[in-house]
Design a protein around this motif. Structure first.
Motif, PDB file in Angstrom:
ATOM      1  N   ALA A 253       0.833  -1.206   0.000  1.00  0.00           N
ATOM      2  CA  ALA A 253       0.000   0.000   0.000  1.00  0.00           C
ATOM      3  C   ALA A 253       0.867   1.255   0.000  1.00  0.00           C
ATOM      4  O   ALA A 253       0.572   2.234  -0.697  1.00  0.00           O
ATOM      5  CB  ALA A 253      -0.935  -0.006   1.211  1.00  0.00           C
ATOM      6  N   LEU A 254       1.943   1.226   0.761  1.00  0.00           N
ATOM      7  CA  LEU A 254       2.852   2.370   0.799  1.00  0.00           C
ATOM      8  C   LEU A 254       3.504   2.588  -0.562  1.00  0.00           C
ATOM      9  O   LEU A 254       3.656   3.729  -1.020  1.00  0.00           O
ATOM     10  CB  LEU A 254       3.915   2.165   1.874  1.00  0.00           C
ATOM     11  CG  LEU A 254       4.975   3.259   2.000  1.00  0.00           C
ATOM     12  CD1 LEU A 254       4.342   4.620   2.281  1.00  0.00           C
ATOM     13  CD2 LEU A 254       5.984   2.903   3.103  1.00  0.00           C
ATOM     14  N   GLY A 255       3.887   1.500  -1.226  1.00  0.00           N
ATOM     15  CA  GLY A 255       4.489   1.629  -2.541  1.00  0.00           C
ATOM     16  C   GLY A 255       3.545   2.265  -3.549  1.00  0.00           C
ATOM     17  O   GLY A 255       3.941   3.150  -4.322  1.00  0.00           O
ATOM     18  N   ILE A 256       2.287   1.835  -3.548  1.00  0.00           N
ATOM     19  CA  ILE A 256       1.291   2.428  -4.448  1.00  0.00           C
ATOM     20  C   ILE A 256       1.120   3.909  -4.127  1.00  0.00           C
ATOM     21  O   ILE A 256       1.059   4.762  -5.034  1.00  0.00           O
ATOM     22  CB  ILE A 256      -0.056   1.703  -4.320  1.00  0.00           C
ATOM     23  CG1 ILE A 256       0.080   0.220  -4.701  1.00  0.00           C
ATOM     24  CG2 ILE A 256      -1.112   2.373  -5.196  1.00  0.00           C
ATOM     25  CD1 ILE A 256      -1.133  -0.619  -4.344  1.00  0.00           C
ATOM     26  N   ALA A 297       4.519   8.423   8.352  1.00  0.00           N
ATOM     27  CA  ALA A 297       4.040   7.683   9.519  1.00  0.00           C
ATOM     28  C   ALA A 297       3.802   6.216   9.171  1.00  0.00           C
ATOM     29  O   ALA A 297       4.132   5.313   9.955  1.00  0.00           O
ATOM     30  CB  ALA A 297       2.750   8.312  10.041  1.00  0.00           C
ATOM     31  N   ALA A 298       3.245   5.961   7.987  1.00  0.00           N
ATOM     32  CA  ALA A 298       3.026   4.583   7.545  1.00  0.00           C
ATOM     33  C   ALA A 298       4.348   3.836   7.437  1.00  0.00           C
ATOM     34  O   ALA A 298       4.466   2.686   7.876  1.00  0.00           O
ATOM     35  CB  ALA A 298       2.303   4.578   6.197  1.00  0.00           C
ATOM     36  N   ARG A 299       5.350   4.488   6.866  1.00  0.00           N
ATOM     37  CA  ARG A 299       6.662   3.845   6.712  1.00  0.00           C
ATOM     38  C   ARG A 299       7.230   3.445   8.068  1.00  0.00           C
ATOM     39  O   ARG A 299       7.747   2.336   8.237  1.00  0.00           O
ATOM     40  CB  ARG A 299       7.624   4.803   6.004  1.00  0.00           C
ATOM     41  CG  ARG A 299       8.997   4.189   5.693  1.00  0.00           C
ATOM     42  CD  ARG A 299       9.893   5.190   5.000  1.00  0.00           C
ATOM     43  NE  ARG A 299      10.380   6.195   5.935  1.00  0.00           N
ATOM     44  CZ  ARG A 299      11.471   6.043   6.687  1.00  0.00           C
ATOM     45  NH1 ARG A 299      12.179   4.924   6.634  1.00  0.00           N
ATOM     46  NH2 ARG A 299      11.848   7.003   7.509  1.00  0.00           N
ATOM     47  N   LEU A 300       7.112   4.314   9.053  1.00  0.00           N
ATOM     48  CA  LEU A 300       7.660   4.017  10.377  1.00  0.00           C
ATOM     49  C   LEU A 300       6.889   2.892  11.063  1.00  0.00           C
ATOM     50  O   LEU A 300       7.482   2.040  11.746  1.00  0.00           O
ATOM     51  CB  LEU A 300       7.657   5.281  11.235  1.00  0.00           C
ATOM     52  CG  LEU A 300       8.581   6.405  10.732  1.00  0.00           C
ATOM     53  CD1 LEU A 300       8.404   7.660  11.574  1.00  0.00           C
ATOM     54  CD2 LEU A 300      10.030   5.968  10.749  1.00  0.00           C
ATOM     55  N   LEU A 301       5.571   2.865  10.908  1.00  0.00           N
ATOM     56  CA  LEU A 301       4.778   1.769  11.464  1.00  0.00           C
ATOM     57  C   LEU A 301       5.168   0.432  10.839  1.00  0.00           C
ATOM     58  O   LEU A 301       5.274  -0.590  11.533  1.00  0.00           O
ATOM     59  CB  LEU A 301       3.287   2.034  11.245  1.00  0.00           C
ATOM     60  CG  LEU A 301       2.619   3.048  12.183  1.00  0.00           C
ATOM     61  CD1 LEU A 301       1.233   3.410  11.652  1.00  0.00           C
ATOM     62  CD2 LEU A 301       2.523   2.510  13.599  1.00  0.00           C
ATOM     63  N   ALA A 322       0.093  -1.204  11.311  1.00  0.00           N
ATOM     64  CA  ALA A 322       0.753  -0.823  10.063  1.00  0.00           C
ATOM     65  C   ALA A 322      -0.154  -1.067   8.866  1.00  0.00           C
ATOM     66  O   ALA A 322      -0.266  -0.225   7.965  1.00  0.00           O
ATOM     67  CB  ALA A 322       2.059  -1.602   9.908  1.00  0.00           C
ATOM     68  N   LYS A 323      -0.816  -2.213   8.859  1.00  0.00           N
ATOM     69  CA  LYS A 323      -1.693  -2.553   7.741  1.00  0.00           C
ATOM     70  C   LYS A 323      -2.904  -1.622   7.697  1.00  0.00           C
ATOM     71  O   LYS A 323      -3.285  -1.119   6.630  1.00  0.00           O
ATOM     72  CB  LYS A 323      -2.132  -4.007   7.881  1.00  0.00           C
ATOM     73  CG  LYS A 323      -2.600  -4.657   6.585  1.00  0.00           C
ATOM     74  CD  LYS A 323      -4.079  -4.485   6.365  1.00  0.00           C
ATOM     75  CE  LYS A 323      -4.570  -5.283   5.176  1.00  0.00           C
ATOM     76  NZ  LYS A 323      -5.981  -5.059   4.879  1.00  0.00           N
ATOM     77  N   LEU A 324      -3.516  -1.381   8.840  1.00  0.00           N
ATOM     78  CA  LEU A 324      -4.669  -0.486   8.905  1.00  0.00           C
ATOM     79  C   LEU A 324      -4.299   0.908   8.436  1.00  0.00           C
ATOM     80  O   LEU A 324      -4.933   1.465   7.529  1.00  0.00           O
ATOM     81  CB  LEU A 324      -5.207  -0.432  10.342  1.00  0.00           C
ATOM     82  CG  LEU A 324      -6.269   0.632  10.622  1.00  0.00           C
ATOM     83  CD1 LEU A 324      -7.536   0.366   9.833  1.00  0.00           C
ATOM     84  CD2 LEU A 324      -6.574   0.700  12.119  1.00  0.00           C
ATOM     85  N   PHE A 325      -3.262   1.472   9.034  1.00  0.00           N
ATOM     86  CA  PHE A 325      -2.916   2.856   8.730  1.00  0.00           C
ATOM     87  C   PHE A 325      -2.434   3.013   7.296  1.00  0.00           C
ATOM     88  O   PHE A 325      -2.842   3.936   6.580  1.00  0.00           O
ATOM     89  CB  PHE A 325      -1.841   3.359   9.702  1.00  0.00           C
ATOM     90  CG  PHE A 325      -1.594   4.839   9.589  1.00  0.00           C
ATOM     91  CD1 PHE A 325      -2.360   5.740  10.302  1.00  0.00           C
ATOM     92  CD2 PHE A 325      -0.601   5.334   8.758  1.00  0.00           C
ATOM     93  CE1 PHE A 325      -2.149   7.114  10.189  1.00  0.00           C
ATOM     94  CE2 PHE A 325      -0.384   6.691   8.630  1.00  0.00           C
ATOM     95  CZ  PHE A 325      -1.157   7.592   9.355  1.00  0.00           C
ATOM     96  N   SER A 326      -1.570   2.118   6.841  1.00  0.00           N
ATOM     97  CA  SER A 326      -0.990   2.241   5.502  1.00  0.00           C
ATOM     98  C   SER A 326      -2.035   2.069   4.415  1.00  0.00           C
ATOM     99  O   SER A 326      -2.030   2.797   3.411  1.00  0.00           O
ATOM    100  CB  SER A 326       0.124   1.207   5.319  1.00  0.00           C
ATOM    101  OG  SER A 326       1.143   1.393   6.261  1.00  0.00           O
ATOM    102  N   SER A 327      -2.930   1.101   4.590  1.00  0.00           N
ATOM    103  CA  SER A 327      -3.940   0.866   3.558  1.00  0.00           C
ATOM    104  C   SER A 327      -4.967   1.984   3.515  1.00  0.00           C
ATOM    105  O   SER A 327      -5.419   2.389   2.431  1.00  0.00           O
ATOM    106  CB  SER A 327      -4.622  -0.489   3.776  1.00  0.00           C
ATOM    107  OG  SER A 327      -5.325  -0.524   5.008  1.00  0.00           O
ATOM    108  N   GLU A 328      -5.343   2.512   4.674  1.00  0.00           N
ATOM    109  CA  GLU A 328      -6.278   3.643   4.688  1.00  0.00           C
ATOM    110  C   GLU A 328      -5.600   4.905   4.158  1.00  0.00           C
ATOM    111  O   GLU A 328      -6.221   5.699   3.435  1.00  0.00           O
ATOM    112  CB  GLU A 328      -6.804   3.866   6.110  1.00  0.00           C
ATOM    113  CG  GLU A 328      -7.653   2.722   6.658  1.00  0.00           C
ATOM    114  CD  GLU A 328      -9.029   2.636   6.019  1.00  0.00           C
ATOM    115  OE1 GLU A 328      -9.456   3.616   5.374  1.00  0.00           O
ATOM    116  OE2 GLU A 328      -9.686   1.589   6.167  1.00  0.00           O
TER     117      GLU A 328
END
Length: 384
Positions: A253-256, A297-301, A322-328
């Motif tokens: 998700a972060l990559g996208i 913040a997503a990267r750090l999580l 991490a999954k919740l925050f990054s995907s949202e």
């Protein structure tokens, strides 16, 4: 706290970025249109040859033995180039880790090298069923003991890479009278096993280059030695491995998101309205600032969850966070990036509409955002 990457992690990140830019990104648009299957499989083989399909597997089995942090970094780079390739890589690594964690020595020796070197283009994780998605303990696929074999019957849904997977990790009920979730076992089924039938490919909103199929087991007979771990202990295995898989989806998700925001930043510096670049407008700057802060913040999580897993410490809560925050955050990032493109973002000449479609599923697979919130709340409340 140390935030710097070590030399091996930097090397893996740089190699993933180079391969993604040279080979994977140019194919992404073609895959989205349903083209380029042969080239896609060639890229999977290339990733395996460079050590990316077994990043957290021991060197004795052909793995890279690079750890979870390196895995997350690599998934982010590949996902930035092509989400379809990234999810295939993530699931294949997850299957390899399941086999390494709970498989017998014979199972590890038989299957891990074939995943690591690309003999198997991919591996598949068969857990979800039509009536057992967020609640896998409700599965109905059965495995009945028959002498020295088990006979599997049932169907799995939304299985990534099913059409070209060489090995399937399959969960089935072995004790229907056991309490809920206690009578499930885990099996290894080779892709060419009679009775394993690949069903229709789903027509998806996004990540269309990654094939997703139904998988049917019709009197599928496998040796009893293909069970992984202890009988009736499969549900615990599934829960544990899903936590690790969430780190991969968070990184994807972060990559996208990164791809979308990089495109948006370049566009707003070129696009002029009212006599100046729209990047000079405060409203635009605030939109970018908010999204970039969320992605950091997503990267750090993600790195925190990956570090805990790599260190052998409890990480389920952090992986869900991490999954919740990054995907949202990916939903907001791709929406914002598309909005910054204006009407151009809505047409296929630009990749923004693909990024938005590819990001949407990240809040659903490997556990929905709603399930992640339940996990996080449960883990937090345990501490009280």
């Amino acid at each position: 706290m140390q935030f710097l990457l070590n030399e091996e992690q930097i090397l893996i990140q740089d190699t993933a970025r180079r391969l993604a830019g040279d080979r994977i990104a140019p194919l992404a648009e073609h895959l989205d249109r349903g083209e380029g299957r042969d080239e896609f499989l060639a890229n999977l083989k290339l990733l395996a040859e460079n050590g990316f399909m077994a990043l957290n597997v021991g060197a004795g089995y052909g793995g890279t033995e690079a750890g979870t942090v390196a895995f997350a970094l690599a998934i982010e780079e590949v996902g930035r180039a092509c989400a379809s390739t990234g999810v295939t890589m993530s699931v294949t690594n997850m299957v390899a880790e399941v086999i390494q964690a709970v498989g017998s020595e014979e199972q590890r020796a038989a299957y891990l090298p074939k995943i690591a070197d690309g003999t198997y283009p991919a591996a598949a994780f068969c857990l979800t069923e039509s009536g057992a998605g967020s609640d896998p303990s409700s599965m109905r696929t059965k495995a009945v003991r028959d002498g020295n074999h088990y006979v599997l019957n049932g169907s799995k849904l939304y299985i990534t890479s099913a059409e070209y997977a060489g090995i399937f990790v399959v969960w089935a009920v072995t004790d229907p009278d056991a309490p809920r979730g206690k009578g499930i076992s885990c099996f290894l089924v080779e892709g060419d096993t009679p009775g394993l039938v690949i069903g229709k490919a789903e027509k998806k909103m996004g990540q269309t280059g990654s094939v997703t199929n139904e998988v049917h087991f019709q009197d599928c007979r496998i040796p009893a030695t293909q069970m992984m771990g202890e009988a009736n202990d499969g549900f615990r295995i599934a829960v544990g491995e899903l936590a690790g898989g969430r780190i991969g989806i968070a990184a994807l998700a972060l990559g996208i998101s990164r791809a979308a925001m990089e495109a948006a930043k370049a566009y707003v510096k070129e696009r002029k309205q009212f006599g100046k670049a729209i990047a000079d407008m405060q409203g635009i700057q605030w939109m970018i600032a908010d999204r970039e802060t969320e992605l950091e913040a997503a990267r750090l999580l993600i790195l925190q969850a990956a570090h805990l897993k790599e260190s052998g410490k409890p990480f389920a809560r952090e992986a869900s966070m991490a999954k919740l925050f990054s995907s949202e955050a990916a939903q907001r990032a791709t929406y914002t990036a598309l909005q910054l493109h204006g009407g151009a973002g809505y047409i296929r000449e630009y990749p923004l509409e693909r990024y938005a479609r590819d990001a949407r599923i990240t809040t659903i697979y490997e556990g929905t955002s709603e399930i992640q919130r339940l996990i996080i709340a449960r883990e937090v409340l345990k501490e009280i």
